[in-house]
Write an enzyme that holds these catalytic residues in place. Sequence first.
Site, short mmCIF file in Angstrom:
data_model
loop_
_atom_site.label_atom_id
_atom_site.label_comp_id
_atom_site.label_asym_id
_atom_site.label_seq_id
_atom_site.Cartn_x
_atom_site.Cartn_y
_atom_site.Cartn_z
N ARG A 1 0.85 -1.19 0.00
CA ARG A 1 0.00 0.00 0.00
C ARG A 1 0.89 1.25 0.00
O ARG A 1 2.09 1.15 0.15
CB ARG A 1 -0.93 0.01 1.22
CG ARG A 1 -0.16 -0.26 2.50
CD ARG A 1 -0.63 0.47 3.69
NE ARG A 1 -0.57 1.89 3.58
CZ ARG A 1 0.53 2.63 3.73
NH1 ARG A 1 1.72 2.08 3.95
NH2 ARG A 1 0.48 3.94 3.63
N ALA B 1 1.05 5.21 -2.07
CA ALA B 1 1.06 5.52 -3.51
C ALA B 1 2.34 5.10 -4.25
O ALA B 1 2.25 4.37 -5.25
CB ALA B 1 0.76 7.01 -3.70
N GLN C 1 -2.96 2.77 9.73
CA GLN C 1 -1.62 2.87 9.12
C GLN C 1 -0.70 3.75 9.96
O GLN C 1 0.52 3.60 9.94
CB GLN C 1 -1.72 3.45 7.70
CG GLN C 1 -2.36 2.53 6.68
CD GLN C 1 -3.85 2.73 6.56
OE1 GLN C 1 -4.53 3.13 7.50
NE2 GLN C 1 -4.41 2.46 5.39
N ASP D 1 -2.06 10.68 -2.59
CA ASP D 1 -2.36 9.58 -3.51
C ASP D 1 -2.62 10.07 -4.93
O ASP D 1 -2.50 9.31 -5.90
CB ASP D 1 -3.56 8.78 -3.00
CG ASP D 1 -3.14 7.95 -1.81
OD1 ASP D 1 -3.21 8.46 -0.69
OD2 ASP D 1 -2.66 6.82 -2.03
N ASN E 1 -5.69 12.28 -0.33
CA ASN E 1 -4.86 11.48 0.58
C ASN E 1 -5.79 10.74 1.54
O ASN E 1 -7.02 10.88 1.45
CB ASN E 1 -3.88 12.39 1.33
CG ASN E 1 -2.80 11.60 2.06
OD1 ASN E 1 -2.18 10.71 1.47
ND2 ASN E 1 -2.58 11.87 3.33
#
Length: 354
Positions: free
Chosen positions: A54, A56, A202, A243, A252
């Site tokens: 994961r 970008a 995250q 992203d 994002n």
Amino acid sequence: MSMPEREEPYTIAWDAETECIVYIDQTLLPGRYEQMRCATVDDLARAIGRLEIRGAPALGIAGAMGVALAAARSSETDLERFSGEIGRAADLLRSTRPTAVNLAWGIERVQRKVAMAASVAEAKALAVAEANAVAEEDELTCRRLGAFGEELFPERCTVLTHCNAGALACRCWGTALGVIRSAVAAGKSVRVIACETRPLNQGSRLTCWELARDGIDVTLIPDSSAAYLMRRGEIDLVIVGADRITKDAVFNKIGTYMHAVAAHHHKIPFYVAAPVSTFDLARTEEEITVEERDRSELAYCGDRMLVPDDVKVLNYAFDATPLDLVDAIVTEIGVLRPPYAESFRLVKERGTRP
Ligand code: MRU
């Protein structure tokens, strides 16, 4: 710029010997640090969908390596049928995560090379070489971006970040966390406030893990306390990754927009760190599909049910922050400032995706 010697695996890499993609499974962290391998495009698509891979830039590398994997392992000998197979693999990979533009960017970069080949053998060699180039460039990009970005940091500062825009989201080093690492490497005293980043955490699982591992001062907060810390004067600046950056907004991780609004209200600089490959300047916010993820991510914590079964759940993975809330965007070609219509010209000259 020369790279320092590395003692540990990259987040994602191509294993030439076995023709596999090897990667750190991010769903297992911080409890387990394990490398996995993908030998098929279906496995890779599943790993991306589950967020084992994961972030970008890492998705850009995964997309590029996914096309290389399809090419390297194809048994087709006819160039036209081979190209059809590559196209189907690319479509599958592209469909896994629609918001992070780097995924499509990495896929298209390798597809373009495949299209230039005069034979299947040449296409295979070009695909693998291009995927490795995408990965190697990512490291250089993050370090350049870090060097530009650290100049925005005062000698002593407390920095708030959201989600994970670190080594785990790239080949190594990171974008937003790359800037933090560069500032620390330059001798600055940086304290990081990491937002947990609900629902998949995250921030707590990945950002806290990788910063603590590097000996960088990091403190975890629930997402909901960010504005209060700003009000108390405990945050000097905010830095996040991206992203996708369109003409008018930064996409994002969900929650980024509320940090930008709160930072603006408290007159705290709000910075974005992202490579040129994250820009999509042909599009505007409203043209972008925002990924919606499964209700189970919100409805359960492990086996524990958090909401009655009959309650609706809305689980957007990303949000969009309008550019007027962004004080600067740090890239590998320099720090971009408003008015962005002008500073984006520099990015367009470098060529983002068509
Ligand atoms: O859903 P994720 O974990 O892939 O979301 C990642 C983010 O939102 C990151 O902030 C972004 O990709 C930048 S990574 C350098």
